[in-house]
Design an enzyme around this catalytic site. Structure first.
Site, PDB file in Angstrom:
ATOM      1  N   PRO A 137       0.783  -1.247   0.000  1.00  0.00           N
ATOM      2  CA  PRO A 137       0.000   0.000   0.000  1.00  0.00           C
ATOM      3  C   PRO A 137       0.810   1.291   0.000  1.00  0.00           C
ATOM      4  O   PRO A 137       0.822   2.053   0.963  1.00  0.00           O
ATOM      5  CB  PRO A 137      -0.844  -0.142   1.265  1.00  0.00           C
ATOM      6  CG  PRO A 137       0.013  -0.953   2.188  1.00  0.00           C
ATOM      7  CD  PRO A 137       0.734  -1.924   1.291  1.00  0.00           C
ATOM      8  N   CYS A 138       1.462   1.569  -1.115  1.00  0.00           N
ATOM      9  CA  CYS A 138       2.244   2.795  -1.221  1.00  0.00           C
ATOM     10  C   CYS A 138       1.351   4.036  -1.160  1.00  0.00           C
ATOM     11  O   CYS A 138       1.840   5.130  -0.877  1.00  0.00           O
ATOM     12  CB  CYS A 138       3.101   2.790  -2.483  1.00  0.00           C
ATOM     13  SG  CYS A 138       2.195   2.502  -3.994  1.00  0.00           S
TER      14      CYS A 138
END
Length: 170
Positions: A137-138
């Protein structure tokens, strides 16, 4: 490209989301695009293959559907396979998977969690080179001043994801 990889598309409130998975079901690439070909350039060459369209990818598709329905932890245990050619990027991607929904962090904090507090640019590069959007989850990493920063799939998508994960959103 001699290998075949499975591809499935899921409709989301912010547009189509495509997943590419290897024969073992591990996500090799994912992003907010309708065209699997858009994901191939972000994948490590050793993981690329000819996309084969599937109606769904079983537990991977189910996890994304559950996430979209509000079970924000549903994607946490989906296996991901990425190669970077470097130990820091691989470690940084694993660290990123531990960032909880609704608790975004800054690039500086991310660099610290990855064990290299002075390597803020390297942490940003890990986000930029991440091929498995959502699963790694950047989108949960923000600039030091709290602004969104960049996102390969567009700031409106990043904004929607962060809002979707915000506690008490309902």
């Amino acid at each position: 490209m001699s290998n075949t990889i499975d591809s499935a598309r899921i409709e989301t409130p912010v547009g189509p989301f495509t997943i590419l998975a290897g024969p073992d079901g591990a996500v090799r690439a994912a992003g907010f695009t309708a065209d699997p070909a858009n994901l191939l350039p972000v994948m490590h060459p050793s993981l690329r293959g000819e996309p084969r369209t599937r109606p769904d990818l079983g537990p991977v598709t189910a996890a994304v559907a559950a996430y979209l329905d509000g079970d924000l932890a549903a994607i946490d245990d989906v296996p991901v396979e990425q190669h970077s050619g470097g130990a820091f990027l691989s470690h940084a991607w694993q660290v990123l998977r531990d960032v909880k929904p609704g608790e975004p962090i800054t690039y500086t904090a991310y660099a610290g969690l990855a064990g290299r507090p002075a390597a803020v640019r390297a942490a940003a590069a890990a986000c930029a080179r991440n091929a498995a959007a959502l699963f790694v989850p950047c989108h949960r990493v923000l600039r030091t001043d709290g602004t969104l920063g960049g996102y390969r799939w567009g700031l409106p998508v990043k904004c929607w994801l962060l809002d979707h994960e915000r506690p008490g959103r309902d």
